[in-house]
Design a protein around this motif. Structure first.
Motif, mmCIF file in Angstrom:
data_model
loop_
_atom_site.group_PDB
_atom_site.id
_atom_site.type_symbol
_atom_site.label_atom_id
_atom_site.label_comp_id
_atom_site.label_asym_id
_atom_site.label_seq_id
_atom_site.Cartn_x
_atom_site.Cartn_y
_atom_site.Cartn_z
ATOM 1 N N GLY A 191 0.822 -1.202 0.000
ATOM 2 C CA GLY A 191 0.000 0.000 0.000
ATOM 3 C C GLY A 191 0.859 1.255 0.000
ATOM 4 N N PHE A 192 1.893 1.270 0.830
ATOM 5 C CA PHE A 192 2.806 2.421 0.896
ATOM 6 C C PHE A 192 3.536 2.623 -0.432
ATOM 7 C CE2 PHE A 192 7.372 3.409 1.735
ATOM 8 C CZ PHE A 192 7.232 4.770 1.980
ATOM 9 N N LEU A 193 4.108 1.552 -0.969
ATOM 10 C CA LEU A 193 4.929 1.664 -2.171
ATOM 11 C C LEU A 193 4.101 2.006 -3.403
ATOM 12 C CD1 LEU A 193 7.260 -1.404 -1.495
ATOM 13 C CD2 LEU A 193 7.838 1.021 -1.238
ATOM 14 N N SER A 194 2.875 1.517 -3.459
ATOM 15 C CA SER A 194 2.032 1.782 -4.629
ATOM 16 C C SER A 194 1.641 3.254 -4.717
ATOM 17 C CB SER A 194 0.786 0.898 -4.596
ATOM 18 O OG SER A 194 -0.036 1.234 -3.485
ATOM 19 N N LEU A 195 1.706 3.968 -3.585
ATOM 20 C CA LEU A 195 1.353 5.383 -3.575
ATOM 21 C C LEU A 195 2.548 6.299 -3.831
ATOM 22 C CD1 LEU A 195 -1.085 5.434 -0.519
ATOM 23 C CD2 LEU A 195 -1.693 5.652 -2.933
ATOM 24 N N LEU A 196 3.766 5.767 -3.735
ATOM 25 C CA LEU A 196 4.945 6.597 -3.965
ATOM 26 C C LEU A 196 5.041 7.004 -5.431
ATOM 27 C CD1 LEU A 196 7.977 5.039 -2.026
ATOM 28 C CD2 LEU A 196 6.727 7.131 -1.475
ATOM 29 N N ASN A 197 5.307 8.286 -5.672
ATOM 30 C CA ASN A 197 5.589 8.698 -7.055
ATOM 31 C C ASN A 197 7.055 9.065 -7.244
ATOM 32 O OD1 ASN A 197 5.889 11.281 -5.980
ATOM 33 N ND2 ASN A 197 3.864 11.982 -6.650
ATOM 34 N N LYS A 198 7.883 8.724 -6.253
ATOM 35 C CA LYS A 198 9.335 8.899 -6.353
ATOM 36 C C LYS A 198 9.957 7.555 -6.742
ATOM 37 C CE LYS A 198 9.173 13.034 -4.177
ATOM 38 N NZ LYS A 198 9.793 14.311 -4.544
ATOM 39 N N PRO A 199 11.064 7.568 -7.472
ATOM 40 C CA PRO A 199 11.752 6.308 -7.739
ATOM 41 C C PRO A 199 12.220 5.677 -6.430
ATOM 42 C CG PRO A 199 13.149 8.170 -8.327
ATOM 43 C CD PRO A 199 11.789 8.733 -8.026
ATOM 44 N N PHE A 200 12.142 4.352 -6.344
ATOM 45 C CA PHE A 200 12.575 3.716 -5.098
ATOM 46 C C PHE A 200 13.283 2.396 -5.344
ATOM 47 C CE2 PHE A 200 8.395 1.668 -5.491
ATOM 48 C CZ PHE A 200 8.642 0.375 -5.040
ATOM 49 N N ILE A 201 14.193 2.122 -4.428
ATOM 50 C CA ILE A 201 14.907 0.843 -4.342
ATOM 51 C C ILE A 201 14.339 0.112 -3.142
ATOM 52 C CG2 ILE A 201 17.160 -0.230 -3.898
ATOM 53 C CD1 ILE A 201 18.360 2.488 -4.941
ATOM 54 N N ILE A 202 14.147 -1.182 -3.250
ATOM 55 C CA ILE A 202 13.763 -1.963 -2.077
ATOM 56 C C ILE A 202 14.826 -3.023 -1.825
ATOM 57 C CG2 ILE A 202 12.309 -3.624 -3.354
ATOM 58 C CD1 ILE A 202 10.448 -3.309 -0.708
ATOM 59 N N ARG A 203 15.185 -3.177 -0.560
ATOM 60 C CA ARG A 203 16.149 -4.207 -0.167
ATOM 61 C C ARG A 203 15.407 -5.258 0.664
ATOM 62 N NH1 ARG A 203 21.087 -2.371 0.603
ATOM 63 N NH2 ARG A 203 20.180 -0.536 1.610
ATOM 64 N N PHE A 204 15.441 -6.487 0.204
ATOM 65 C CA PHE A 204 14.832 -7.577 0.962
ATOM 66 C C PHE A 204 15.878 -8.162 1.904
ATOM 67 C CE2 PHE A 204 12.011 -7.771 -2.850
ATOM 68 C CZ PHE A 204 10.809 -7.509 -2.183
ATOM 69 N N HIS A 205 15.647 -7.995 3.211
ATOM 70 C CA HIS A 205 16.541 -8.583 4.201
ATOM 71 C C HIS A 205 16.264 -10.078 4.365
ATOM 72 C CE1 HIS A 205 18.530 -4.976 6.022
ATOM 73 N NE2 HIS A 205 17.591 -4.402 5.300
ATOM 74 N N THR A 206 15.065 -10.519 4.030
ATOM 75 C CA THR A 206 14.705 -11.931 4.074
ATOM 76 C C THR A 206 13.983 -12.296 2.780
ATOM 77 O OG1 THR A 206 14.482 -11.961 6.485
ATOM 78 C CG2 THR A 206 13.370 -13.712 5.280
ATOM 79 N N VAL A 207 14.382 -13.394 2.176
ATOM 80 C CA VAL A 207 13.672 -13.956 1.018
ATOM 81 C C VAL A 207 13.383 -15.417 1.344
ATOM 82 C CG1 VAL A 207 13.727 -14.442 -1.447
ATOM 83 C CG2 VAL A 207 14.884 -12.402 -0.564
ATOM 84 N N LEU A 208 12.104 -15.753 1.434
ATOM 85 C CA LEU A 208 11.704 -17.107 1.823
ATOM 86 C C LEU A 208 11.511 -17.985 0.598
ATOM 87 C CD1 LEU A 208 9.107 -16.212 4.607
ATOM 88 C CD2 LEU A 208 11.470 -16.963 4.916
#
Length: 399
Positions: A107-124
């Motif tokens: 929900g948070f990321l879908s509303l951002l209109n700025k470019p963003f990087i996401i870092r996954f600390h855990t990948v299951l």
């Protein structure tokens, strides 16, 4: 009025909140501030309850409660309306965002209109349909997805169907530990003439500390001077639900096995500088966590970078970083094998020291300043792609 310096905003937990990601974000932000101080302002949106906002100071400029959807919406709007923010870097862990499986992050990321990087600390591995859809949606929105191990990269490609072009590996950072005067440090910590084994981190049953305590029943028989230091408070989430039951259980084992002289529970969240001092004195680092899918561990890497010999339960990062020369991997929870290997290493100084030295060498490219430089190059590339005119006069960071 002078023009505002372009800003890179990190979204994650942050000091003084006591958790591994807060420490990670703090170390990375500090390194980037040193590297990019003439080019960008590095700022933080701290993930925490709004009632805790008063405890934060610079570089934190806002607080967002990831477990409340209204706060996530307001946070996205505030970031969108801030003209200086040119890039957002989001530290992702499932427990940091609300919803059944942390879908408030989407929900948070879908509303951002700025470019963003996401870092996954855990990948299951082997995600169920709901988690698969969530992670794929987040990756689709992201301009870049950062992970810290080859294993996490492979999982995202093979189990989640993420394009390799979207992914980038930047390792967890480590600290340069300056030469320490061992005798004075040992005296300061009341550890003179001791062989030191250490485990560090927030305590919870999943950390498997009881394995190390049981191993000490055999180690202490062969080396009565050995001491096992268990450094860290109980995880705050566990304290809220169960109090100090786990720590009391560990203390009960110490009492039962009569290990008062050989096991020390240090009930504190150890500051990084003090942790590095403990690691500088450590002969063997015991990694006892029970989670085989743990993608990364700052404490594990800090122990390697400190030149400690490591005996580790079998988990993702251990298999990626250790081999026959740099550490020992055992079956999870096998205290007898842990004890046998510890006794061997404590009795063979040359083997133990060589193992620690090789572990140290293997982490040289993960120093925080090197990790910060990799981030800086990525940030500048992305910002130039988004706003080339703004960046024409920016000083280039060389690799």
């Amino acid at each position: 009025m002078s023009e505002m310096k372009p800003q890179i905003l990190f979204v994650g937990t942050y000091t003084p909140r006591k958790c591994g990601i807060a420490s990670f974000t703090g170390d990375l932000v500090h390194a980037l501030q040193q590297l990019l101080r003439n080019e960008y302002d590095i700022r933080v949106c701290a993930l925490d309850k709004k009632s805790e906002a008063g405890k934060y100071t610079s570089p934190v400029t806002m607080v967002m409660d990831g477990c409340r959807l209204n706060s996530c919406i307001a946070g996205a709007e505030a970031i969108n309306n801030h003209p200086a923010v040119k890039l957002v870097c989001v530290e992702h862990e499932f427990g940091l965002f609300g919803g059944n499986i942390g879908e408030f992050a989407l929900g948070f990321l879908s509303l951002l209109n700025k470019p963003f990087i996401i870092r996954f600390h855990t990948v299951l591995p082997d995600p169920d349909p709901e988690r698969l859809k969530l992670i794929k949606s987040i990756c689709l929105l992201a301009d870049k997805v950062v992970v810290m191990t080859r294993h996490s990269q492979r999982l995202l490609i093979e189990h989640y169907g993420i394009s390799a072009n979207k992914l980038m590996i930047i390792p967890h950072g480590t600290h340069l530990i300056p030469p320490q005067f061992s005798a004075s440090l040992r005296a300061a910590f009341h550890l003179e003439n001791r062989k030191i084994l250490t485990t560090f981190g927030l305590l919870s049953p999943n950390k498997g500390i009881e394995t190390g305590i049981r191993a000490m029943t055999r180690i202490a028989t062969q080396f009565p001077e050995a001491i096992y230091l268990i450094l860290g408070r109980t995880h705050p989430n566990l304290v809220e639900t169960e109090g100090e039951a786990y720590r009391e259980y560990l203390q009960g084992l110490i009492n039962e096995y009569q290990l008062h002289d050989n096991v020390r529970l240090v009930n504190d969240f150890i500051p990084t500088e003090q942790l590095l001092s403990y690691l500088a004195l450590t002969d063997i680092y015991l990694f006892t966590s029970r989670d085989p899918n743990q993608a990364v561990s700052g404490t594990f890497l800090y122990a390697m970078s400190a030149g400690c010999a490591i005996i580790s339960n079998d988990f993702v990062l251990a298999r990626e970083m250790l081999d026959d020369e740099t550490g020992i991997i055992i079956n999870t929870g096998d205290d007898k094998t842990m004890a046998a290997n510890a006794i061997y290493l404590l009795g063979n100084d040359q083997v133990r020291n060589n193992m620690g030295n090789l572990a140290f060498m293997k982490t040289r490219d993960t120093l925080w300043e090197n990790v910060a430089r990799k981030h800086a190059l990525l940030f500048q590339q992305m910002i130039r792609q988004q706003a080339p005119l703004l960046q024409q006069n920016d000083q280039h960071v060389t690799p």
